[in-house]
Enzyme design. Structure first.
Site, mmCIF file in Angstrom:
data_model
loop_
_atom_site.group_PDB
_atom_site.id
_atom_site.type_symbol
_atom_site.label_atom_id
_atom_site.label_comp_id
_atom_site.label_asym_id
_atom_site.label_seq_id
_atom_site.Cartn_x
_atom_site.Cartn_y
_atom_site.Cartn_z
ATOM 1 N N ASP A 1 -22.499 -15.175 1.625
ATOM 2 C CA ASP A 1 -22.605 -13.754 2.248
ATOM 3 C C ASP A 1 -24.338 -13.430 2.439
ATOM 4 O O ASP A 1 -24.670 -12.351 2.599
ATOM 5 C CB ASP A 1 -21.874 -12.675 1.782
ATOM 6 N N GLU A 2 -25.042 -14.324 2.035
ATOM 7 C CA GLU A 2 -26.499 -14.251 1.882
ATOM 8 C C GLU A 2 -27.376 -15.180 2.589
ATOM 9 O O GLU A 2 -27.023 -16.449 2.224
ATOM 10 C CB GLU A 2 -26.717 -14.120 0.254
ATOM 11 N N ASP B 1 -28.078 -9.634 3.595
ATOM 12 C CA ASP B 1 -26.953 -9.839 2.577
ATOM 13 C C ASP B 1 -25.911 -8.797 3.087
ATOM 14 O O ASP B 1 -26.161 -7.776 3.271
ATOM 15 C CB ASP B 1 -27.411 -9.350 1.120
#
Ligand code: TTP
Ligand code: MG
Length: 352
Positions: A109-110, A14
């Protein structure tokens, strides 16, 4: 097969305060100052995220900007730049693909990575992945390493920002014992309250309920809970099946009669679409954009064009094109993009 007897190794990665970190990286004078990214206060804006300096004041994602400024009067609020975030996410996705193709993105973003087949231990591998991301993007990330998705995801919060935490298979029971039940996926506020009324706050306490008791309380989800509170989670890491298009639409309570009214709505839809695009399809090359209209008499028309960028201006020109075809009251506007049929690696090259 060897991989069947070997425990799985899952990494949950993350990025740290992703949009805010990009803004600070690109404007070094902001370093060390509290910043938020999102809509302005005077336009009833909401923050998408903020950096860790701002979090110290109680500022959070999804907080109205006026409230964030009450908590942190020195907060610098910057507008979103979704195209930049998408490009950065594509670069990061490209880096992850060097290590495994078993990547399941959760948002831009993960992602989960299944690194079971990778030679070597997963903990140093996660270090290398995060180090590579930092070298190539100057952005920090955090990681959780565990034998499944549940444990890896919870672990990634522990040393955030810019850290990682590993839970080895034999450490899972101790890790779960004191963990608040809320950390389990699927347990929201309602379930948490229900459990609290029963005196159950931790996964250890939840483990004392039998399968039939859990099914009584939660139906089928009770069976999942029986495993999850023990840190057992068999869900595989599922690489994305690419979708062909992404769109958003709105039906109006009262039909819109002028092009100006439609343009106003288009602007809102455009913001939604860009946010959605950044979250769900940050790495794909776009081949076409379209605007769909449904009229009061339920007829419809779609204007679409290849080679246009997903900009407000280009959507506006398609809207005008569709509108003049009928000049009838508009009941629904939909706008969207179509993607090239490519692998993530290929899409990444298209974008760069
Ligand atoms: P998150 O990973 O939830 O948040 P983050 O990366 O900003 O912070 P953290 O260090 O805690 O991971 O979300 C990733 C990006 O998604 C975030 O930078 C902005 C965007 N986002 C929104 O647009 N709206 C939201 O409500 C949330 C939670 C995130
Ligand atoms: Mg993040």
């Amino acid at each position: 097969m060897e991989t069947e007897s070997k425990p799985r190794a899952i990494v949950h990665l993350d990025m740290d305060c992703f949009y805010a970190a990009i803004e600070v990286r690109d404007r070094p004078s902001l370093r060390g100052k509290p910043i938020g990214v999102g809509g302005a206060r005077d336009r009833r804006g909401v923050l998408t995220t903020c950096n860790y300096e701002a979090r110290k004041f109680g500022v959070r994602s999804a907080m109205p900007t006026f409230m964030a400024l009450q908590r942190c009067p020195n907060l610098i609020v910057l507008p979103t730049r979704f195209d930049i975030y998408r490009r950065e996410a594509a670069v990061i996705r490209g880096i992850l693909h060097r290590f495994t193709s078993l990547i399941e993105p959760l948002s831009l973003d993960e992602a989960y990575l299944d690194v079971t087949a990778h030679p070597g231990a997963p903990e140093p591998l996660a270090q290398v992945i995060r180090g590579t991301i930092f070298r190539e993007t100057k952005l920090t990330s955090s990681a959780g390493i565990g034998p499944n998705k549940l444990v890896a995801k919870i672990a990634s919060e522990i040393n955030k920002p810019n850290g990682q935490f590993e839970v080895k298979p034999e450490q899972v029971p101790a890790f779960m014992k004191d963990l608040p039940v809320r950390k389990i996926w699927g347990i929201g506020e309602k379930t948490e309250r229900k459990l609290e009324e029963l005196g159950v706050k931790t996964c250890g306490a939840l483990q004392r309920l039998s399968r039939p008791e859990l099914v009584d309380l939660f139906g089928k989800f009770g069976l999942d809970l029986f495993d999850l509170c023990r840190g057992i989670d068999h869900r595989p890491v599922e690489p994305d099946r690419p979708r062909k298009s992404l769109s958003t639409e709105e039906t109006f309570a009262v039909d819109l009669t002028t092009l100006e009214q439609c343009e106003e709505k288009l602007e809102e839809l455009f913001q939604d679409l860009m946010a959605d695009l950044a979250q769900k399809e940050s790495t794909r090359a776009i081949t076409k954009i379209f605007v769909k209209l449904k009229f009061g008499d339920f007829t419809r028309t779609t204007a679409e064009r290849a080679g246009l960028a997903p900009t407000l201006q280009d959507f506006r020109s398609l809207l005008a094109e569709a509108f003049v075809r009928a000049e009838k009251p508009v009941r629904l506007i939909g706008i969207g993009v179509r993607f090239a049929e490519t692998t993530p690696e290929r899409a990444q090259m298209d974008l760069l």
